[in-house]
Design an enzyme around this catalytic site. Sequence first.
Site, PDB file in Angstrom:
ATOM      1  N   HIS A 120       5.111   3.297  12.332  1.00 48.30           N
ATOM      2  CA  HIS A 120       4.106   4.346  12.660  1.00 48.30           C
ATOM      3  C   HIS A 120       4.607   5.196  13.514  1.00 48.30           C
ATOM      4  O   HIS A 120       3.936   6.077  14.236  1.00 48.30           O
ATOM      5  CB  HIS A 120       2.732   3.739  13.274  1.00 48.30           C
TER       6      HIS A 120
ATOM      7  N   HIS B 182       0.777  -1.126   0.153  1.00 51.58           N
ATOM      8  CA  HIS B 182      -0.035   0.015   0.159  1.00 51.58           C
ATOM      9  C   HIS B 182       0.913   1.269  -0.035  1.00 51.58           C
ATOM     10  O   HIS B 182       2.096   1.366   0.598  1.00 51.58           O
ATOM     11  CB  HIS B 182      -1.002   0.185   1.072  1.00 51.58           C
TER      12      HIS B 182
ATOM     13  N   ASP C 226       3.751  -6.667   3.580  1.00 53.55           N
ATOM     14  CA  ASP C 226       3.404  -5.685   4.643  1.00 53.55           C
ATOM     15  C   ASP C 226       3.804  -6.014   5.877  1.00 53.55           C
ATOM     16  O   ASP C 226       3.143  -5.394   6.884  1.00 53.55           O
ATOM     17  CB  ASP C 226       2.016  -5.305   4.261  1.00 53.55           C
TER      18      ASP C 226
ATOM     19  N   ASP D 270       6.549   0.967   6.418  1.00 54.56           N
ATOM     20  CA  ASP D 270       4.894   0.529   6.386  1.00 54.56           C
ATOM     21  C   ASP D 270       4.258   1.606   5.401  1.00 54.56           C
ATOM     22  O   ASP D 270       3.656   2.397   5.781  1.00 54.56           O
ATOM     23  CB  ASP D 270       4.673   0.368   7.488  1.00 54.56           C
TER      24      ASP D 270
ATOM     25  N   GLU E 155      -4.977   1.713   2.819  1.00 56.72           N
ATOM     26  CA  GLU E 155      -4.955   0.601   3.760  1.00 56.72           C
ATOM     27  C   GLU E 155      -4.887   1.216   5.265  1.00 56.72           C
ATOM     28  O   GLU E 155      -5.510   0.417   6.179  1.00 56.72           O
ATOM     29  CB  GLU E 155      -3.515   0.028   3.552  1.00 56.72           C
ATOM     30  N   GLU E 156      -4.045   2.211   5.701  1.00 60.34           N
ATOM     31  CA  GLU E 156      -4.111   2.542   6.849  1.00 60.34           C
ATOM     32  C   GLU E 156      -5.239   3.239   7.791  1.00 60.34           C
ATOM     33  O   GLU E 156      -5.416   2.878   8.989  1.00 60.34           O
ATOM     34  CB  GLU E 156      -2.854   3.604   7.179  1.00 60.34           C
TER      35      GLU E 156
ATOM     36  N   ASP F  15      -0.105   4.286   1.198  1.00 55.87           N
ATOM     37  CA  ASP F  15      -0.306   5.335   2.053  1.00 55.87           C
ATOM     38  C   ASP F  15       0.460   5.077   3.629  1.00 55.87           C
ATOM     39  O   ASP F  15       0.689   3.796   3.676  1.00 55.87           O
ATOM     40  CB  ASP F  15      -1.823   5.480   2.483  1.00 55.87           C
TER      41      ASP F  15
END
Length: 410
Positions: A381, A79, A199, A142, A176-177, A81
């Site tokens: 994150h 992904h 991922d 990520d 996705e997030e 994002d």
Amino acid sequence: MKEEIIERFTTYVKVDTQSDESVDTCPSTPGQLTLGNMLVDELKSIGMQDAAIDENGYVMATLPSNTEKDVPTIGFLAHVDTATDFTGKNVNPQIIESYDGKDIVLNEQLQVTLSPDQFPELSGYKGHTLITTDGTTLLGADNKAGIAEIMTAMDYLIKHPEIKHGTIRVAFTPDEEIGRGPHKFDVKRFNASFAYTVDGGPLGELEYESFNAAAAKITIKGNNVHPGTAKGKMINSAKIAMKLNSLLPADEAPEYTEGYEGFYHLLSIQGDVEETKLHYIIRDFDKENFQNRKETMKRAVEELQNEYGQDRILLDMNDQYYNMREKIEPVIEIVNIAKQAMENLGIEPKISPIRGGTDGSQLSYMGLPTPNIFTGGENFHGKFEYISVDNMVKAVNVIVEIAKQFEAQA
């Protein structure tokens, strides 16, 4: 290969692609389209076929089969994002060659240090080339590491036609997030029998179990009156919110759970006397326990509704995704092939449940069974996020080996 991966990855992370849950468009932010268009150009430049981006920001491309065997079409997804938890704007990646095992000063001015004392797993990367943040943003491994690894693997297969493989489909997805990754994903157009999200985290991760997930948004309406004349009149919504939270099991929160244990997580609370809003997520691997958790939330709300009035406390709860194990176990050979691919490369597979979700959680229920494999990243994150380039190379090799194994076993 290391230099290629570094070049790709550091280019991708500099594009701000943080998603935004408050926006209804797909993708939710323009930066995701910017990166998506860049990826289409790159896919075309390395020789991928049918590379295109649709109006919703989904990038797809094809590597045609080069074997006469009838091999199932497989897919690899990542992904574009990055998470909403921490800023992804102006990412300034730092490259640490041959890491010495000591503290890494990410930002001297802000006194931000990535230390093995705080993150013991860091010690295991001594001698590796690491990419870190500068202490002011997340890194975006990520899932831009997954994008770089898939792109590099496809480039490698194109440059090495002696490696036989079936048709491979690639997709890079938005949002996705914020849980919307597959919402507008065209499984029929993607046209793969199976897929893998790239991922995961550290080396060897292989996952085909995810949480069952729900979100609960609760609005509490109070009654604000001047505190000097409030007796018998004021209803403090913030205090009712505190009471609601106390009705949930205190030890069943993310900070107290691990492995197969589920939880209730208070993501945010905003309010005052007049109105308070709470946003929870509910997670459990077991379907029955998942239903029980949702019932516990409903009962807590109902108890307060009985005390303060039906219209004062409003619950909006909905399921987000389900444990993909149920859809992957009938085709467990796709997990076994990934496991075999890792073992062939001397990598120990670490099969464990994902304490979260991936696009694969939803895609598996849309008819595309999709387990998850590692990227090599750590501490996603946040400002302490980092990734081993050495393990990114290994992720590329695993993607190539999976393609080889599907052809060999056809």
